[in-house]
Design an enzyme around this catalytic site. Structure first.
Site, PDB file in Angstrom:
ATOM      1  N   ASP A  10     -14.966  22.211 -64.652  1.00 29.35           N
ATOM      2  CA  ASP A  10     -13.896  21.363 -65.181  1.00 29.35           C
ATOM      3  C   ASP A  10     -12.577  22.151 -65.146  1.00 29.35           C
ATOM      4  OD1 ASP A  10     -13.765  19.172 -68.062  1.00 29.35           O
ATOM      5  OD2 ASP A  10     -12.133  19.925 -66.836  1.00 29.35           O
ATOM      6  N   ASP A 108     -11.263  15.922 -62.074  1.00 31.01           N
ATOM      7  CA  ASP A 108     -11.221  17.396 -62.170  1.00 31.01           C
ATOM      8  C   ASP A 108     -12.546  17.974 -62.626  1.00 31.01           C
ATOM      9  OD1 ASP A 108     -11.290  16.816 -64.930  1.00 31.01           O
ATOM     10  OD2 ASP A 108     -10.064  18.584 -65.369  1.00 31.01           O
ATOM     11  N   GLU A 109     -13.617  17.212 -62.487  1.00 31.70           N
ATOM     12  CA  GLU A 109     -14.865  17.616 -63.130  1.00 31.70           C
ATOM     13  C   GLU A 109     -16.071  17.176 -62.307  1.00 31.70           C
ATOM     14  OE1 GLU A 109     -14.930  15.695 -66.907  1.00 31.70           O
ATOM     15  OE2 GLU A 109     -16.989  16.289 -67.329  1.00 31.70           O
TER      16      GLU A 109
HETATM   17  P1  TTP Z   1      -9.961  16.526 -68.890  1.00 28.64           P
HETATM   18  O1  TTP Z   1     -10.756  17.455 -68.031  1.00 28.64           O
HETATM   19  O2  TTP Z   1     -10.658  15.814 -69.979  1.00 28.64           O
HETATM   20  O3  TTP Z   1      -8.774  17.340 -69.591  1.00 28.64           O
HETATM   21  P2  TTP Z   1      -7.877  18.485 -69.023  1.00 28.64           P
HETATM   22  O4  TTP Z   1      -8.321  18.967 -67.693  1.00 28.64           O
HETATM   23  O5  TTP Z   1      -6.449  18.059 -69.086  1.00 28.64           O
HETATM   24  O6  TTP Z   1      -8.064  19.633 -70.110  1.00 28.64           O
HETATM   25  P3  TTP Z   1      -9.346  20.535 -70.377  1.00 28.64           P
HETATM   26  O7  TTP Z   1      -8.884  21.934 -70.117  1.00 28.64           O
HETATM   27  O8  TTP Z   1      -9.678  20.315 -71.798  1.00 28.64           O
HETATM   28  O9  TTP Z   1     -10.405  20.104 -69.423  1.00 28.64           O
HETATM   29  O10 TTP Z   1      -9.250  15.458 -68.002  1.00 28.64           O
HETATM   30  C1  TTP Z   1      -8.761  15.753 -66.692  1.00 28.64           C
HETATM   31  C2  TTP Z   1      -7.488  15.008 -66.424  1.00 28.64           C
HETATM   32  O11 TTP Z   1      -7.707  13.605 -66.571  1.00 28.64           O
HETATM   33  C3  TTP Z   1      -6.381  15.337 -67.401  1.00 28.64           C
HETATM   34  O12 TTP Z   1      -5.620  16.467 -66.992  1.00 28.64           O
HETATM   35  C4  TTP Z   1      -5.576  14.090 -67.424  1.00 28.64           C
HETATM   36  C5  TTP Z   1      -6.561  12.987 -67.151  1.00 28.64           C
HETATM   37  N1  TTP Z   1      -6.903  12.296 -68.417  1.00 28.64           N
HETATM   38  C6  TTP Z   1      -6.175  11.156 -68.773  1.00 28.64           C
HETATM   39  O13 TTP Z   1      -5.288  10.722 -68.037  1.00 28.64           O
HETATM   40  N2  TTP Z   1      -6.475  10.532 -69.954  1.00 28.64           N
HETATM   41  C7  TTP Z   1      -7.452  10.985 -70.812  1.00 28.64           C
HETATM   42  O14 TTP Z   1      -7.675  10.388 -71.887  1.00 28.64           O
HETATM   43  C8  TTP Z   1      -8.194  12.161 -70.430  1.00 28.64           C
HETATM   44  C9  TTP Z   1      -9.279  12.702 -71.338  1.00 28.64           C
HETATM   45  C10 TTP Z   1      -7.885  12.775 -69.224  1.00 28.64           C
HETATM   46 MG    MG Z   2     -10.348  19.356 -67.322  1.00 27.23          MG
END
Ligand code: TTP
Ligand code: MG
Length: 391
Positions: A10, A108-109
């Site tokens: 992720d 991203d995961e």
């Molecule tokens: P995530 O992997 O949940 O969050 P992140 O990568 O920003 O942070 P983390 O380090 O905690 O993993 O989500 C990936 C991307 O998806 C995030 O950058 C933006 C988008 N996203 C949204 O647009 N709305 C949301 O509610 C979430 C959870 C993510």
């Molecule tokens: Mg992320």
């Protein structure tokens, strides 16, 4: 059962990290990607926040107005899905260099099944070090990686080692890793389940594992069994490859071939409802609708429509399915089977439109409420109103 080696990868603060990379003056600063805050009067929500902004309590899905109140001096950016999709493709290309066994979860995961592919780097750990290095070198971004024998533990591990972390949980250490953790770390424990469990004096995953299965079953039904298994380190879910997860569909064969429009529309509504609900259950939204029609002579036809934005709403699916059907149907045709399918998924949490309007947020809430009633009281507890006269 063979023992698996699963990695969960992720990216860290994905959208915000891309912005900081492309605008070095933002490095070290609170950055919020999402709707326009309009000095605190903006509508819409936060997509993500840089770690510097999270210190102020800002997080994904928070109303942008609240984020503005928490940290008015943060840098607010609208973001660019096009740019993030490009980076997303880059990281997935890197994943595929390590193994073809990939289950994409969002932009991203992903889960990677490394069981058969870590030998080149000798160990799963070294494989993931190499993977992280490739990502850093090619995208100048950091990812966090969890490695474990089961999916849910890999996901928890990557979450715990953020940012830029790598954490491996070996088979023998799985329960020692899981048991001290708070129950909300487990998949499927939302605020409500957490509250109920806490009232039963169950605070940690270990507490769940030590609770007799009967008690959990009585309280939560099937979900209780699921929780019990997870808490004991058992998660039979395999990595589901992209092609396998590509569509959600439902079909219905009529008892008797029919030309009755009421019956046909009612069936389309029923199928749309089922598909819509399954999509929401798996947190998916599809972009392409396919209606399948088999006529009395067994000839089968499919007609597709691609929405401008991904959806999992019953109404949106039903209305279009009906329109597609009407475009196909000629009087005299007798229908034997109908099917509704949604495909072409991506991450439901990424708003297609970063300024997602209030109506969608409201519709989302209504659908969730309907789902939760149905989950508790059964499929027939609520039926969408079906208009008596149709066109
Ligand atoms: P995530 O992997 O949940 O969050 P992140 O990568 O920003 O942070 P983390 O380090 O905690 O993993 O989500 C990936 C991307 O998806 C995030 O950058 C933006 C988008 N996203 C949204 O647009 N709305 C949301 O509610 C979430 C959870 C993510
Ligand atoms: Mg992320």
């Amino acid at each position: 059962m063979r023992s698996s080696i699963i990695a969960h990868i992720d990216m860290d603060a994905f959208f915000a990290a891309v912005e900081q990379r492309d605008h070095p003056e933002l490095l070290g600063k609170p950055v919020v990607v999402g709707a326009d805050p309009k000095k605190g009067r903006g509508r819409g929500v936060v997509s993500t926040a840089s770690y510097e902004a999270r210190v102020y309590g800002i997080h994904s899905a928070m109303p942008i107005s609240k984020a503005y109140r928490l940290c008015p001096h943060a840098v607010f950016l609208p973001g660019s899905m096009k740019k993030y999709s490009k980076v997303s493709n880059q990281i997935f290309d890197i994943f595929y260099d390590f193994t073809p066994e990939i289950e994409p979860i969002s932009v991203d995961e992903a889960f990677l099944d490394l069981t058969g592919s870590f030998h080149f780097y000798k160990t799963p750990y070294n494989t993931c070090v190499a993977l992280k290095e490739r990502i850093k070198k090619e995208t100048r971004l950091t990812a966090s990686v969890g490695i474990a024998p089961v999916k849910m533990a890999a996901k928890i591990a990557s979450d715990l080692c953020k940012p830029d972390g790598l954490l491996e949980i070996k088979e023998g250490g799985l329960l020692d890793f899981l048991w001290p953790l708070k129950i909300e770390k487990l998949w499927g424990v939302g605020p409500k389940t957490k509250e109920t469990l806490n009232r039963m004096k169950i605070e940690t995953i270990g507490d769940i594992a030590r609770t007799p299965l009967e008690i959990l079953r009585n309280r939560f039904g099937e979900n209780g069994e699921h929780l019990y298994s997870l808490a004991n380190g058992i998660d039979p879910r395999q990595v589901v490859l992209e092609e396998e997860a590509k569509s959600v569909s439902n079909e219905h064969t009529f008892e008797r071939d029919t030309a009755d429009k009421d019956e046909i529309y009612r069936t389309l509504l029923y199928l749309s409802e089922k598909v819509s609900r399954r999509l929401r259950k798996d947190n998916l939204k599809g972009k392409t609708l396919t209606v399948k029609i088999r006529l009395a002579d067994f000839k089968t036809y499919t007609r597709a429509f691609t929405y401008p934005e991904r959806t999992n709403f019953t109404d949106t699916i039903y209305r279009k399915a009906k329109e597609v059907f009407d475009g196909f149907y000629k009087s005299g045709m007798k229908v034997r089977l109908l099917g509704v399918r949604l495909s072409h998924f991506n991450d439901p949490y990424v708003q297609e439109n970063l300024f997602e309007d209030e109506k969608n947020v409201r519709l989302e809430k209504i659908h969730r409420a309907v789902d939760s009633v149905k989950n508790r009281f059964g499929e027939d507890a609520i039926r969408h109103g079906f208009p008596k006269s149709i066109d």
